[in-house]
Design a protein around this motif. Structure first.
Motif, mmCIF file in Angstrom:
data_model
loop_
_atom_site.group_PDB
_atom_site.id
_atom_site.type_symbol
_atom_site.label_atom_id
_atom_site.label_comp_id
_atom_site.label_asym_id
_atom_site.label_seq_id
_atom_site.Cartn_x
_atom_site.Cartn_y
_atom_site.Cartn_z
ATOM 1 N N ALA C 4 2.693 -52.139 94.539
ATOM 2 C CA ALA C 4 2.149 -52.549 93.250
ATOM 3 C C ALA C 4 2.644 -51.570 92.200
ATOM 4 C CB ALA C 4 0.620 -52.533 93.294
ATOM 5 N N SER C 5 2.538 -51.958 90.951
ATOM 6 C CA SER C 5 2.855 -50.991 89.894
ATOM 7 C C SER C 5 1.852 -51.152 88.772
ATOM 8 C CB SER C 5 4.276 -51.181 89.388
ATOM 9 O OG SER C 5 4.539 -52.522 89.141
ATOM 10 N N ARG C 6 1.616 -50.056 88.070
ATOM 11 C CA ARG C 6 0.545 -50.063 87.086
ATOM 12 C C ARG C 6 0.834 -51.036 85.969
ATOM 13 N NH1 ARG C 6 -1.313 -45.539 83.080
ATOM 14 N NH2 ARG C 6 -0.135 -47.005 81.799
ATOM 15 N N VAL C 33 0.333 -44.749 98.285
ATOM 16 C CA VAL C 33 1.647 -44.478 98.841
ATOM 17 C C VAL C 33 2.752 -44.909 97.884
ATOM 18 C CG1 VAL C 33 3.201 -44.975 100.748
ATOM 19 C CG2 VAL C 33 0.783 -44.642 101.191
ATOM 20 N N CYS C 34 2.525 -46.004 97.160
ATOM 21 C CA CYS C 34 3.573 -46.396 96.207
ATOM 22 C C CYS C 34 3.280 -45.847 94.820
ATOM 23 C CB CYS C 34 3.796 -47.907 96.191
ATOM 24 S SG CYS C 34 2.406 -48.860 95.600
ATOM 25 N N LEU C 35 2.488 -44.774 94.757
ATOM 26 C CA LEU C 35 2.295 -43.979 93.550
ATOM 27 C C LEU C 35 1.815 -44.794 92.360
ATOM 28 C CD1 LEU C 35 5.564 -41.823 93.835
ATOM 29 C CD2 LEU C 35 3.387 -41.470 94.952
ATOM 30 N N ALA C 36 0.949 -45.800 92.638
ATOM 31 C CA ALA C 36 0.477 -46.643 91.541
ATOM 32 C C ALA C 36 -1.020 -46.517 91.291
ATOM 33 C CB ALA C 36 0.811 -48.108 91.818
ATOM 34 N N GLY C 120 6.753 -54.575 100.979
ATOM 35 C CA GLY C 120 8.083 -53.990 100.945
ATOM 36 C C GLY C 120 8.170 -52.661 101.645
ATOM 37 N N VAL C 121 9.322 -52.025 101.456
ATOM 38 C CA VAL C 121 9.639 -50.769 102.131
ATOM 39 C C VAL C 121 10.102 -49.751 101.100
ATOM 40 C CG1 VAL C 121 10.332 -51.959 104.232
ATOM 41 C CG2 VAL C 121 12.041 -51.437 102.521
ATOM 42 N N ALA C 122 10.033 -48.462 101.492
ATOM 43 C CA ALA C 122 10.478 -47.400 100.594
ATOM 44 C C ALA C 122 11.928 -47.074 100.896
ATOM 45 C CB ALA C 122 9.611 -46.159 100.796
ATOM 46 N N ALA C 125 12.440 -42.095 97.664
ATOM 47 C CA ALA C 125 11.223 -41.699 96.967
ATOM 48 C C ALA C 125 11.171 -42.404 95.618
ATOM 49 C CB ALA C 125 11.220 -40.187 96.757
ATOM 50 N N GLY C 126 10.121 -43.189 95.398
ATOM 51 C CA GLY C 126 9.966 -43.871 94.122
ATOM 52 C C GLY C 126 10.677 -45.197 93.995
ATOM 53 N N LEU C 127 11.306 -45.661 95.061
ATOM 54 C CA LEU C 127 12.032 -46.930 94.992
ATOM 55 C C LEU C 127 11.615 -47.825 96.147
ATOM 56 C CD1 LEU C 127 14.327 -48.738 93.896
ATOM 57 C CD2 LEU C 127 15.884 -47.489 95.344
#
Lengths: 564, 292, 227
Positions: C4-6, C33-36, C120-122, C125-127
């Motif tokens: 997800a993203s903010r 984990v996805c920094l959101a 999805g998958v990482a 880092a950050g993508l």
């Protein structure tokens, strides 16, 4: 995988190298009581990877040996195995290759390298490398090439040395050149000229050697930029240049032209360094150009770099290197590396979500994982980059924890708009290594006394946490100043770069919230620049005063943490 | 079961077939295209009616074909997989059969973002191979769920596209073979600009039994000048061609392009591997006489 | 993992501006984990909102809390008492968590703070990139481990389409054509024959919304009679 809290330190050292430095380091470490394995990175052995952490490395090695010749050709036998070591020392030698392409000529009878000259003039190269910078009695060379070179050395003949003209020169090549020149002059009375950019004599006895050459009539031609032009006249190669004083062109036809070689790491050693996460500098030698790694450290704790792998050096220096390295390794095992190693670094296993962001950004490869992430206490250099990246704030470093920062910010909030606390209110996030030292300096005592400044130290600017910055703004800071070490000078390799990038991200957050992004400023600073610190704060204060002051609106509402 | 279409019969002979593409109007007044229709009528064996080409919303081909049939044209109706689910596709096919349309060109369809409704939902319930199979099923009097069709079975002549110049070639050859197995009666290639470009494909597919028509596209000035690989779906223009035409002056452009294209058509005709040529004149249909 | 993203800040702010006592609720699993939407993101957003509302001279109380997950009752229950003082919850969990939070606390107004994008998958880092559409009928066995329903823009079961250029997708020239990747992977393994026969049309009943999965070991517990 390492069981959670068991961080071992094996008293075993791998010396990956050959030559004087490698041998001397091995000898010394053995004397100090360590189990030492020295492996020669030649065609037989290759170091494939270094996994694990300081004190407990798993090194994977490969050995390729030709087996007995079978019908149809040689068969290569390969074995790959892993051994454990507490520390690894990289001490390779450099390989040389002729610089002919740089000079745009091809080797001929009359065009040779310094190495070939050396081989002919010295029966035993080892003697030379052991510090005996002179050539002993010369027997007739065994090889045809050697005999040809000898034949060229007569009183009437002219020998030209080209050294340090296409690449950054080095002391080693100059030492060999001076010795060879002197010997030839004394024995054969040939005419000798040395073409160079600088005469590098930073080594014992070299200044004397240079003087001796001049006394014997060796001519030196120094160039600012390129050396003499090399032109082909039929079979001959001719040197052409302009004398700066006489302003006349000179054309010289040497009977023997001697070039310096290019010295570099073998491709195997480069490959090993890359796979082990060991940096190299712009010239392709070991150790990134980071002053904090001098003299023998690398990005990874427990892996040391010593000897000519860092750049051509005289044997004297390579012995000193070996001694210093052995001592560094010993200190490492004794736990005497640095005071920061005593700071506790912890991962809250309840909060950690194993996102692996810390692992990916650690400049020292100090993070591993089992069921949750762990930070290896011996490999970690306490830069705190991991803590700033962690999305769950699970990582804390003693002295720099989130609670400690929040306490300071709460105190700032308590001040509110009380008149005894002057404005503008600036929170300074500063790297302890540079800004922190400057802040404590004598000149800064007035700064420290100012009531509008709050200094929050960071172990490295890379630990700058956007969360803390926004909290600082939301409790009423008028401006945020972030201070990092100068470029290429970060002890954690890229901490200052990360800090700068985070500022760009933070500015976006600020703009979204309606706060002027000019309220955050980023500067590079070194520890002795107290005057600069004062200057920046002064300028920044002036800038902030010119901005309208909606921050007082922000200062008024009370905020509190979550329901608990 | 109806007799095979005139086009199907032409495929069965040795004659060199010429077809031409015609876009329906963006509206419901088909008579707007009367002039083009008049020109094409006697020049080509069949007119290929497109289906929301490049995802641009136009009158549905089923409806437009009704009008063209009344003008006495032999038609090939394109059906794409992008806009209709399997129910609608089969419904439309039955409607087409009901109107007397027998030749269908079954294609995947350019993605919806190319067109004038980029926010729309792309369907692709069936892909082109499944659509070909579905049409074959209808020919056998069944829908794809196995239900029996009432009355007579339609007699569709099924066509599909093939990318002769696709790179890499392997997957396109694989798809070609699958289409043959699914029941294709004729193929139309993606636009060919130089026969040298098709050699890779023919190396792997040495002999093609199914009739294959080469598509030839009359490029517009805008396409040449604005060409970047990938900005026109399905168009692969080599540098040699675009360089040749970039320097041509605007007034000279169309005549030169027509001349060039006419020569290309001749080459294709003489080649021997193609049963015909399909012309995509992109609005210049009235100039067809100068090409053939 | 769910990625997800903010949401854009302006959109978030507008959705909650009528309320006075807001709790920003984070989630410590996928969105962390996805920094959101983890603890840090909660802190950042809360600070931004406090400053933004203060500058508007609005008196709005923003508080912070992060739960282990918002898709399990037990974790949501841990805040029942403290929630009494809040009328508005801004959840940074994925769409599932936001809804479960709303179901658990029907008296509260619940708003989403992130856009849930995909499974999805990482890649770094950050993508993060999408890999799975949750179609309920996995065909990776046939396509050599590459999903055409997700990675082919048109979602074709028999590809590639004619728009493929130099191995890249017609729609996004940066993206490799999924069917070319599948072909090459199977060709390397000598398994191209798997895609030489027509793959039949997708059975969309596997994707009927809303989905429901009951583990077979628990069927009897949740169904009166047999399924």
């Amino acid at each position: 995988m390492i069981p959670q809290e068991e961080f071992r330190k094996l008293n075993r050292v791998l010396i990956w190298g050959k030559g004087q430095t490698a041998e001397e380091t091995a000898t010394r470490l053995t004397l100090l009581g360590y189990e030492v394995l020295k492996i020669n990175p030649d065609e037989q052995f290759q170091l494939l990877s270094i996994e694990g952490f300081a004190g407990d490395f798993q090194v994977t090695l490969q050995q390729t040996i030709p087996s007995l010749e079978k019908e149809g050709g040689m068969e290569m036998l390969e074995r790959i195995w892993t051994e454990k070591f507490g520390a690894v020392v990289f001490a390779p030698e450099l390989v040389s290759e002729g610089n002919f392409s740089d000079y745009q000529v091809a080797p001929t009878e009359k065009i040779i390298t310094l190495e070939e000259m050396q081989k002919v003039l010295i029966p035993g190269l080892d003697e030379f490398h052991q510090g005996n910078h002179s050539f002993s009695a010369l027997p007739t060379p065994a090889s045809a090439g050697g005999r040809r070179i000898f034949a060229a050395l007569k009183p009437a003949s002219y020998v030209a040395f080209l050294v340090g003209l296409t690449t950054e020169g080095n002391v080693l090549d100059m030492a060999v050149t001076l010795s060879a020149a002197l010997e030839i002059r004394k024995r054969f009375q040939s005419q000798i000229s040395i073409f160079c950019r600088q005469v590098k004599v930073a080594g014992e006895g070299l200044e004397r050697l240079y003087q001796a050459c001049r006394d014997e009539g060796v001519l030196f031609f120094k160039f600012d930029q390129e050396g003499p032009a090399l032109l082909r006249r039929g079979d001959e190669v001719v040197l052409q240049f302009e004398d700066t004083i006489l302003k006349r062109p000179f054309i010289l036809t040497p009977d023997l032209l001697v070039f310096d070689s290019r010295h570099l790491l073998s491709s195997e050693v480069r490959q090993t360094a890359l796979s082990a996460g060991i940096g190299m500098d712009k010239s392709g030698f070991l150790q990134s150009a980071n002053v904090h790694f001098l003299p023998q450290a690398s990005e990874r704790e427990g892996i040391f770099i010593a000897g000519p792998g860092k750049g051509p050096m005289l044997s004297q220096l390579s012995i000193e290197e070996a001694r210093a390295t052995a001592l560094s390794v010993h200190h490492f095992f004794q736990g005497l590396t640095s005071e920061t190693m005593n700071q506790e670094v912890s991962v809250d296993k309840g909060l950690c979500t194993l996102c692996l962001t810390c692992l990916r950004f650690c400049p020292h490869q100090a993070v591993g994982f089992t069921h949750r992430v762990f930070i290896h206490p011996l490999a970690c250099r306490r830069c705190g980059i991991c803590a700033s990246e962690c999305p769950m704030d699970a990582i804390q470093i003693e002295g720099y924890s989130d609670n400690e920062v929040e306490e300071k910010l709460m105190a700032l909030q308590e001040r509110g708009d009380k008149p005894e606390f002057s404005q503008p209110r600036i929170v300074v996030f500063g790297c302890q290594r540079s800004a922190g030292v400057a802040w404590e300096g004598a000149e800064s005592s007035k700064l420290k006394a100012q009531s509008n400044l709050e200094f929050i130290p960071l172990p490295c600017a890379g630990k700058l946490d956007p969360d803390h910055v926004l909290k600082a703004l939301s409790v009423g800071a008028d401006g945020i100043l972030v201070l990092a070490c100068p470029e290429e000078n970060c002890r954690s390799v890229h901490g200052n770069t990360y800090a700068r990038e985070r500022i760009m991200e933070i500015r976006k957050y600020m703009e979204e919230a309606g706060v002027n992004p000019g309220r955050i400023r980023f500067e590079h600073l070194s520890s002795n620049m107290e005057w600069y610190l004062k200057e920046i704060i002064k300028q920044f204060s002036e800038t902030l005063e010119e901005l309208s002051n909606p921050q007082s609106a922000i200062r008024n509402p009370k905020w509190k943490n979550g329901p608990h | 079961m109806p007799d095979p279409s005139k086009f199907a019969q032409a495929l069965g002979t040795d004659s060199f077939i010429v077809t031409c593409e015609l876009d329906p109007p963006k509206g419901f007044v088909p008579s707007l295209l009367d002039r083009k229709i008049a020109v094409l009528k006697n020049k080509v064996q069949a007119v290929v009616v497109s289906d929301n080409p490049r995802a641009r919303m136009l009158m549905a081909p089923v409806g437009f074909c009704r009008y063209l049939l009344d003008q006495g044209l032999e038609l090939i109706m394109t059906l794409t997989c992008r806009d209709r689910n399997r129910l609608a596709l089969q419904s439309d096919l039955l409607a087409a059969a009901g109107l007397g349309i027998q030749n269908i060109l079954a294609v995947t369809g350019d993605y919806i973002t190319w067109g004038d409704h980029p926010e729309g939902k792309p369907v692709y319930d069936l892909d082109s191979i499944q659509l070909i199979w579905a049409i074959s099923q209808l020919n056998s009097n069944r829908d794809i769920s196995g239900n029996v069709i009432e009355g007579t079975a339609p007699s569709f002549t099924i066509g599909s596209a093939v990318a002769l110049t696709g790179n890499p070639v392997g997957p396109q050859v694989l798809k070609f073979r699958k289409k043959e197995k699914a029941g294709v009666h004729f193929f139309m290639s993606h636009p060919v600009f130089d026969l040298a470009d098709v050699e890779e494909f023919f190396k792997q597919v040495v002999e093609i039994q199914t009739p294959l028509l080469a598509s030839v596209c009359l490029l517009t000035e805008e396409q040449i000048r604005g060409y970047v690989l990938g900005n026109y779906p399905g168009l692969l223009i080599q540098d040699s061609l675009s360089d040749k035409f970039k320097s041509v002056h605007s007034t000279e452009f169309q005549p030169r392009m027509i001349e060039h294209t006419a020569r290309l058509i001749e080459t294709i005709k003489k080649d021997g591997r193609f049963r015909g040529v399909h012309l995509m004149l992109q609005g210049a249909e009235e100039q067809i006489g100068e090409l053939i | 993992m769910i990625i997800a993203s903010r949401k854009p800040f302006a959109e978030i702010k507008k959705s909650i501006e009528l309320y006075e006592n807001i709790l920003v609720v984070g989630c410590g699993t996928c969105v962390a984990v996805c920094l959101a939407g983890g603890k840090k993101e909660v802190g950042l957003l809360a600070s931004q909102l406090r400053m933004s509302f203060a500058l508007d001279k609005k008196k709005i109380q923003i508080s912070e809390e992060t739960l282990e997950r918002q898709c399990d009752h037990e974790f949501l229950e841990t805040i029942r008492e403290p929630l009494k003082e809040f009328d508005c919850l801004l959840s940074l969990a994925c769409g599932a968590g936001v809804q479960f939070l709303a179901e658990t606390y029907p008296g509260k107004k619940v708003f989403p703070g992130v856009n849930t994008s995909f499974i999805g998958v990482a890649e770094a880092a950050g993508l993060w990139t999408e890999r799975c559409r949750a179609c309920g009928d996995c065909l990776l066995a046939i396509t050599g481990g590459i999903c055409p329903r997700t990675l082919c823009v048109k979602g074709l079961n028999n590809g590639p389409c004619g728009g493929m250029i130099d191995g890249k997708c017609e729609v996004d020239p940066e993206r490799p054509c999924a069917w070319v990747s599948i072909y090459e992977r199977l060709a390397e393994e000598g398994r191209v024959n798997q895609i030489e026969i027509m793959f039949p049309p997708t059975d969309f009943r596997f994707q009927t919304k809303p989905g429901r999965v009951t583990h077979r070991a628990y069927l009897r517990r949740y169904n009166a009679g047999s399924k």
